[in-house]
Write a protein that holds these residues in place. Structure first.
Motif, short mmCIF file in Angstrom:
data_model
loop_
_atom_site.label_atom_id
_atom_site.label_comp_id
_atom_site.label_asym_id
_atom_site.label_seq_id
_atom_site.Cartn_x
_atom_site.Cartn_y
_atom_site.Cartn_z
N GLN A 12 -1.34 11.30 -9.60
CA GLN A 12 -0.50 10.76 -9.14
C GLN A 12 -0.67 11.62 -7.18
O GLN A 12 -1.21 10.56 -6.44
CB GLN A 12 0.46 10.82 -9.46
CG GLN A 12 1.47 10.34 -8.52
CD GLN A 12 2.34 8.96 -8.93
OE1 GLN A 12 1.55 8.51 -8.86
NE2 GLN A 12 2.91 8.45 -7.99
N LYS B 57 -4.11 9.90 -5.60
CA LYS B 57 -3.97 8.19 -5.72
C LYS B 57 -4.47 8.01 -6.52
O LYS B 57 -5.85 7.10 -5.43
CB LYS B 57 -3.66 8.15 -3.70
CG LYS B 57 -2.69 8.56 -3.18
CD LYS B 57 -2.60 8.40 -1.92
CE LYS B 57 -1.52 9.88 -1.83
NZ LYS B 57 -1.39 9.84 0.35
N THR C 137 5.50 1.79 -10.87
CA THR C 137 5.81 2.28 -9.97
C THR C 137 5.45 0.61 -9.04
O THR C 137 5.78 0.45 -7.67
CB THR C 137 4.86 3.00 -8.91
OG1 THR C 137 3.62 2.35 -9.28
CG2 THR C 137 5.06 4.08 -10.05
N ASN C 138 5.40 -0.47 -9.40
CA ASN C 138 5.27 -1.64 -8.28
C ASN C 138 5.23 -2.79 -9.14
O ASN C 138 5.35 -2.99 -10.73
CB ASN C 138 3.80 -1.66 -7.58
CG ASN C 138 3.49 -2.85 -6.49
OD1 ASN C 138 3.67 -3.87 -7.52
ND2 ASN C 138 2.51 -2.32 -5.69
N THR D 77 0.76 0.12 -0.75
CA THR D 77 0.84 1.54 -1.49
C THR D 77 0.62 0.93 -2.66
O THR D 77 1.69 0.56 -3.14
CB THR D 77 1.76 2.51 -0.97
OG1 THR D 77 1.47 2.27 0.45
CG2 THR D 77 1.38 4.03 -1.86
N ASN E 11 2.14 3.24 -5.30
CA ASN E 11 2.31 4.18 -5.60
C ASN E 11 2.24 5.12 -7.09
O ASN E 11 3.41 5.68 -7.75
CB ASN E 11 4.22 3.55 -5.78
CG ASN E 11 4.18 3.26 -4.23
OD1 ASN E 11 4.30 4.06 -3.35
ND2 ASN E 11 4.95 2.00 -4.11
N THR F 107 3.93 9.06 -1.65
CA THR F 107 4.34 8.24 -2.67
C THR F 107 4.51 9.30 -4.00
O THR F 107 4.87 11.07 -3.79
CB THR F 107 3.31 7.84 -3.40
OG1 THR F 107 2.30 8.48 -4.50
CG2 THR F 107 2.98 6.32 -2.58
N SER G 243 2.58 13.20 -4.51
CA SER G 243 1.57 12.84 -3.75
C SER G 243 1.68 13.71 -2.42
O SER G 243 0.29 13.76 -1.41
CB SER G 243 0.97 11.36 -3.63
OG SER G 243 1.79 10.77 -2.75
#
Length: 619
Positions: A495, A498, A522-523, A532, A534, A608, A611
């Motif tokens: 995380q 990324k 996260t998406n 992003t 995430n 995020t 991150s």
């Protein structure tokens, strides 16, 4: 008459030697049942019959320089049965006088090598039971020794050795064979590794290479080998042992990005004779950050299979030939391959490594073939592996570390990073401790942290065992849905830095998750990610060829696509902003799951959860 009696005596010695080997045969553990494990080897008896025979032709193979050739085996028995079977041995002479004991204090029988493979006598001759005559087509590859074929009666439970064939041999059993490419430690270096029967006291090993259509140069090769004492246990150091020959590696340096090169490997004997391989070609790797079309294939757990349909020690890798064929057919659209663990499932039967490198030669001789360490390469009790099982069959990493080159600082610690244009790959070794505070954990963080995402936006984490997420039933039963302690240790690194995609093998199926962090998607998108992510998308790509693994019936919120089938994944980077992910089945090469990522550099920079550093009003 005297010659006939002498020959009969020689055959009886060979038969007796084979029986000694069979009588102490051991079987390595594996995911699937082994055909040879069903044989009651300790009950094998000597039953030479003068009216039975086995004939193999041609007796000399490789006359045109080829490293594999079909051999016709004809056989006859006066007492045929549907249970009769044919076994291939190499070396051809298994007499106890031809090999030495593993330990001087151990009494005979002295072990040589187990059979390579077997097939039933009626496999391609359904009339065999009635006529007593049959034939088989067997594929033999150059493995630095001769071969013989034996006929057994009595089935698998009460085997009786009835007849043995003439010897079969390649014209030059020591010839350089099965070159395999790998990226070096710098972006403009390619390594070439191959196997031969020539040691450093017999010949100088080298590669002749150059730009396609240009001048040639010679680069020397280093030579490695190992002996039975390097193995950690049975069967690798007992009945599975077979002389591995010599493994040579040469480093081709200062390559021009994306340029085409031709090469051939060779040996200069000390009588000034040259022995050459065929000529091959490869495309040099792109410069890190270079904006060009870049295509990567990734899979795990492929193993090997026999083109002639024979049964062998780990006969559950039925789809490995399909995967191999699909990659060969699409090779012009592949730039680099990652085989992330459980390479050939030799499990201590050394001959299987030659057969695997022969199977992948069309691929590995043309594009870099990068490997990761799996449980079937490394694990053995008391040898420092993170798991104390016997999955390697006593190899304890030696075969994988020697037969293939990887750009690791220490190949006994099989973790490394490698760059390919816009990609950074961080390859972990799940058979060594990865938890926080360990040497490998520090490597993983450095690999992820040191990449320049403006130049290399596509950050990929690879490992054999599933350290992220899997719905494989054996993980679900444990309640962890991954290796225990896997993501607990590493998810904050994925995380923080990324990581786009993490890909694993070990579980023999295909599965893809949503972008995820701490068990939460996260998406909400499933097939086209803009901006992003995430979180990290986790993929299991363990369906390279070994027997499939069941999914749990439990439905999780993070599992987007599951497939109980064989296949591999392909990543295509079109530029710094657009990546295509595809899952293809080995049966037909068609795409069955895919997604795209489209984003700019600012999307990678965006904060995020987990991150970016914590901030306060004061800051």
């Amino acid at each position: 008459m005297i010659k006939i009696l002498v020959r009969m005596r020689e055959l009886r010695l060979i038969f007796f030697g084979i029986l000694l080997v069979l009588g102490t045969f051991q079987v390595a553990s594996s995911h699937g049942g082994h055909p040879l494990s069903r044989i009651a080897i300790r009950k094998a008896t000597y039953a030479l019959n003068d009216n039975a025979y086995v004939k193999a032709s041609p007796a000399v193979v490789g006359l045109k320089g080829q490293n594999s050739e079909w051999v016709t085996v004809e056989y006859s028995s006066p007492n045929p049965s549907v249970d009769d079977w044919i076994a291939v041995f190499s070396p051809s002479n298994f007499s106890a006088s031809t090999c030495s004991a593993e330990n001087p204090s151990v009494n005979p029988p002295l072990l040589c090598s187990a059979p390579i493979k077997y097939q039933y006598a009626n496999y391609s001759s359904p009339q065999y039971k009635g006529t007593g005559k049959g034939s088989l087509k067997l594929m033999l590859i150059n493995q630095r020794s001769d071969f013989s074929v034996a006929l057994f009666s009595g089935g698998l439970l009460k085997p009786k050795l009835v007849a043995v064939s003439n010897k079969i041999a390649f014209t030059n059993p020591n010839a350089p064979v099965y070159p395999r490419l790998a990226q070096g430690k710098t972006w403009n270096e390619m390594t070439v590794t191959w196997t031969s029967g020539y040691g450093i006291n017999e010949a100088e090993a080298f590669v002749q290479w150059g730009r396609k259509g240009g001048d040639r140069t010679h680069s020397p090769a280093g030579t490695l080998t190992f002996d039975r004492g390097s193995m950690c246990g049975a069967p690798a150091r007992t009945v599975g042992w077979r002389d591995p020959g010599y493994i040579h590696t040469s480093f081709l340096k200062e390559l021009w990005p994306n340029a085409m090169y031709t090469y051939k490997v060779g040996h200069r004997l000390f009588n000034s004779t040259y022995i050459w391989s065929s000529e091959y070609q490869f495309k040099a790797s792109p410069y890190p950050g270079q904006n060009s079309l870049q295509r990567v294939v990734i899979f795990g757990d492929m193993g090997k299979d026999e083109a002639d349909g024979s049964n062998e020690y780990n006969d559950f890798q039925y789809a490995s030939l399909n995967t191999t064929r699909q990659l060969i057919q699409d090779l012009k659209n592949i730039d680099i391959v990652f085989h992330i663990g459980d390479i050939c499932y030799a499990n201590g039967y050394i001959s299987q490594w030659d057969q695997f490198t022969a199977q992948i030669e069309p691929i590995a001789s043309t594009v870099p073939y990068m490997i990761a360490s799996g449980n079937h390469e490394r694990d053995w009790p008391g040898t420092g592996s993170f798991y104390g099982n016997k999955d390697s069959g006593g190899e304890c990493g030696v075969l994988a570390e020697t037969m293939f080159y990887v750009p690791a600082e220490n190949r006994a610690k099989f973790w490394y990073s490698t760059d390919y244009g816009m990609f950074r790959f961080c390859v972990a070794d799940t058979e060594h401790d990865w938890r926080e505070g360990t040497e490998q954990y520090k490597f993983i963080e450095h690999c992820l942290a040191s990449v320049d995402r403006q130049k290399q936006p596509w950050l990929i984490f690879l490992a054999h065992r599933v350290l992220g997420y899997s719905s494989g039933i054996f993980y679900a039963v444990d309640g962890s849905f991954a290796e225990p302690m896997g993501r607990e240790s590493l998810q904050k690194l994925w995380q923080k830095y990324k990581v786009d995609i993490a890909i694993y093998g070990h579980v023999h199926n295909y599965e893809r998750t949503c972008p995820i962090y701490q068990n939460i998607c996260t998406n909400k998108e499933k097939n086209y990610y803009k901006g992003t992510l995430n979180g990290t998308i986790h993929v299991v790509a363990g369906g390279g060829g070994a027997g499939l693994a069941e999914f749990t019936p439990l439905q999780t919120t993070w599992s987007l696509y599951r497939d109980y089938d064989y296949g591999f994944v392909k990543l295509t980077a079109f530029d710094h902003s657009n990546l295509l992910f595809e899952y293809k089945k080995s049966s037909d090469g068609k795409v069955y799951d895919s997604f795209r990522i489209s984003r700019d550099y600012r999307d990678i920079l965006a904060c995020t959860v987990g991150s970016c550093p914590s901030t306060t009003l004061a800051s």
